[in-house]
Design a protein around this motif. Structure first.
Motif, short mmCIF file in Angstrom:
data_model
loop_
_atom_site.label_atom_id
_atom_site.label_comp_id
_atom_site.label_asym_id
_atom_site.label_seq_id
_atom_site.Cartn_x
_atom_site.Cartn_y
_atom_site.Cartn_z
N GLU A 1 9.09 -51.03 21.89
CA GLU A 1 9.07 -49.80 21.01
C GLU A 1 10.40 -49.27 21.56
OE1 GLU A 1 6.00 -47.20 21.89
OE2 GLU A 1 4.48 -48.50 20.97
N VAL A 2 11.17 -48.38 20.55
CA VAL A 2 12.55 -48.05 20.65
C VAL A 2 12.44 -47.03 21.85
CG1 VAL A 2 13.20 -48.57 18.48
CG2 VAL A 2 12.06 -46.44 18.81
N GLU A 3 11.42 -46.66 22.10
CA GLU A 3 11.42 -45.36 22.93
C GLU A 3 11.65 -46.03 24.46
OE1 GLU A 3 8.95 -43.92 19.86
OE2 GLU A 3 8.74 -45.93 20.88
N GLU A 4 11.72 -47.24 24.69
CA GLU A 4 11.89 -47.96 25.82
C GLU A 4 13.47 -47.87 26.27
OE1 GLU A 4 9.61 -51.45 27.03
OE2 GLU A 4 8.60 -51.32 24.87
N ILE A 5 14.17 -47.77 25.00
CA ILE A 5 15.65 -47.81 25.09
C ILE A 5 16.32 -46.49 24.88
CG2 ILE A 5 15.67 -50.40 24.98
CD1 ILE A 5 16.82 -49.88 22.04
N ALA A 6 15.58 -45.47 24.38
CA ALA A 6 16.01 -44.22 24.04
C ALA A 6 17.06 -43.59 24.78
CB ALA A 6 14.80 -43.33 23.64
N ASP A 7 17.17 -43.55 26.17
CA ASP A 7 18.08 -43.19 27.07
C ASP A 7 19.06 -43.82 27.16
OD1 ASP A 7 16.13 -40.86 27.27
OD2 ASP A 7 15.26 -41.68 29.05
N ARG B 1 6.00 -53.66 11.67
CA ARG B 1 6.35 -52.43 12.67
C ARG B 1 7.78 -51.93 13.04
NH1 ARG B 1 2.71 -55.34 17.24
NH2 ARG B 1 3.63 -57.35 16.13
N HIS B 2 8.76 -52.86 12.66
CA HIS B 2 10.06 -52.24 12.87
C HIS B 2 10.81 -51.65 11.66
CE1 HIS B 2 11.04 -53.37 16.90
NE2 HIS B 2 10.87 -54.99 16.71
N TYR B 3 10.19 -51.36 10.45
CA TYR B 3 10.54 -50.34 9.47
C TYR B 3 10.63 -49.06 10.25
CZ TYR B 3 10.28 -54.00 6.01
OH TYR B 3 10.41 -55.10 4.96
N SER B 4 9.61 -48.87 11.15
CA SER B 4 9.31 -47.43 11.61
C SER B 4 10.39 -47.36 12.88
CB SER B 4 7.89 -47.40 12.49
OG SER B 4 6.90 -47.35 11.06
N SER B 5 10.47 -48.32 13.59
CA SER B 5 11.53 -48.45 14.66
C SER B 5 12.79 -48.20 14.02
CB SER B 5 11.73 -49.74 15.49
OG SER B 5 10.28 -50.19 15.86
N ALA B 6 13.35 -48.64 13.01
CA ALA B 6 14.62 -48.24 12.48
C ALA B 6 14.85 -46.84 11.96
CB ALA B 6 14.89 -49.19 11.23
N ARG B 7 13.68 -46.38 11.42
CA ARG B 7 13.77 -44.71 11.11
C ARG B 7 13.87 -43.99 12.20
NH1 ARG B 7 10.97 -42.84 5.60
NH2 ARG B 7 12.26 -41.10 6.28
N ARG C 1 15.17 -39.72 14.53
CA ARG C 1 14.77 -39.08 15.67
C ARG C 1 15.93 -39.21 16.74
NH1 ARG C 1 9.42 -40.46 18.41
NH2 ARG C 1 8.52 -39.39 16.62
N TYR C 2 16.47 -40.41 17.23
CA TYR C 2 17.40 -40.40 18.14
C TYR C 2 18.91 -40.43 17.80
CZ TYR C 2 13.26 -41.77 20.56
OH TYR C 2 12.04 -41.79 21.13
N GLY C 3 19.20 -40.45 16.32
CA GLY C 3 20.46 -40.28 15.83
C GLY C 3 21.44 -41.37 16.03
N TYR C 4 20.83 -42.66 16.07
CA TYR C 4 21.74 -43.79 16.63
C TYR C 4 22.65 -44.12 15.40
CZ TYR C 4 23.11 -48.41 17.86
OH TYR C 4 23.83 -49.63 18.05
N LYS C 5 23.93 -44.21 15.65
CA LYS C 5 24.94 -44.58 14.60
C LYS C 5 25.55 -45.80 14.38
CE LYS C 5 25.09 -39.93 13.33
NZ LYS C 5 24.21 -39.57 12.35
N LEU D 1 14.98 -56.76 2.11
CA LEU D 1 16.35 -56.10 2.38
C LEU D 1 16.36 -54.58 1.75
CD1 LEU D 1 16.75 -58.77 3.56
CD2 LEU D 1 19.13 -58.71 2.36
N PHE D 2 16.17 -54.43 0.56
CA PHE D 2 16.11 -53.00 -0.15
C PHE D 2 15.21 -52.27 0.59
CE2 PHE D 2 14.86 -49.63 -3.01
CZ PHE D 2 16.11 -49.60 -3.54
N TYR D 3 14.33 -52.31 1.17
CA TYR D 3 13.45 -51.33 1.86
C TYR D 3 13.83 -51.16 3.25
CZ TYR D 3 10.62 -52.38 -2.11
OH TYR D 3 10.25 -52.61 -3.54
N MET D 4 14.26 -52.36 3.82
CA MET D 4 14.89 -52.25 5.24
C MET D 4 15.97 -51.29 5.17
SD MET D 4 14.71 -56.34 6.57
CE MET D 4 13.17 -56.83 7.35
N ARG D 5 16.93 -51.47 4.27
CA ARG D 5 17.93 -50.50 4.00
C ARG D 5 17.65 -49.01 3.84
NH1 ARG D 5 22.12 -51.16 -0.52
NH2 ARG D 5 20.35 -50.59 -1.79
N ARG D 6 16.56 -48.81 3.33
CA ARG D 6 16.11 -47.44 3.13
C ARG D 6 15.72 -46.87 4.54
NH1 ARG D 6 13.58 -44.86 -1.26
NH2 ARG D 6 15.21 -43.39 -0.78
N CYS D 7 15.16 -47.68 5.38
CA CYS D 7 14.78 -47.27 6.71
C CYS D 7 15.77 -47.23 7.82
CB CYS D 7 13.65 -48.39 7.33
SG CYS D 7 12.14 -48.39 6.16
#
Length: 166
Positions: A63-69, A88-94, A99-103, A117-123
């Motif tokens: 989960e992305v929470e493991e690297i959030a800091d 599961r990683h569609y949610s991770s990208a969002r 939530r974390y503002g990753y640029k 791809l189209f849906y992944m880009r949307r996330c």
């Protein structure tokens, strides 16, 4: 050399994706590497001291929470799709974007197919390592499969009815 889709262009891959079994032994100081989560957890200090670019990859059960800091340390976050039906990683990208503002770059790796791809880009994904047996030129065209997006998402903050009112 693998070719990837990044920012709607096909480019030659310059990053080295380290497998899960990899250790830091013999790792070049100046190469751009994407390390598995367990290497980051065990060797974050040494990895931060390297001169080369640093990315991390997460398996679908991580989960992305493991690297959030630690997000400021990564130029690339690669999210692994072990099979195309594992979403599961569609949610991770969002989460990374909203939530974390990753640029930085969020890259889809693993069993990545044209239809996703189209849906992944949307996330929030902006780079895609297409499965080796697939054509990246064909996959690139999938980003134009739909001209109108009704729902709000990472790439379009307002739903269509709100855009039409403005």
């Amino acid at each position: 050399m693998q070719r990837i889709i990044k920012n709607e262009q096909i480019i030659d891959e310059t990053w080295h994706l380290l497998p899960k079994e990899e250790t830091l032994d013999g790792l070049s100081n100046c190469d751009d590497v994407i390390v598995p989560l367990h290497l980051w957890i065990d060797h974050a200090h040494a990895l931060k001291a390297r001169d080369g670019g640093l990315g991390i990859w997460l398996d679908s059960n991580e989960e992305v929470e493991e690297i959030a800091d630690d997000l400021e340390h990564f130029q690339v976050i690669a999210l692994n799709f072990p099979k195309f039906t594992d979403g599961r990683h569609y949610s991770s990208a969002r989460l990374l974007r909203e939530r974390y503002g990753y640029k930085g770059e969020i890259r889809a790796i693993g069993d990545v197919l044209r239809d996703q791809l189209f849906y992944m880009r949307r996330c929030g994904f902006d780079a895609f390592a297409i499965r080796a047996d697939r054509d990246p030129e064909d996959a690139l065209q999938s980003l134009k499969d739909f001209s109108v997006r009704y729902q709000a998402a990472v790439d379009e903050r307002l739903p269509l009815f709100r855009r039409r009112q403005g």
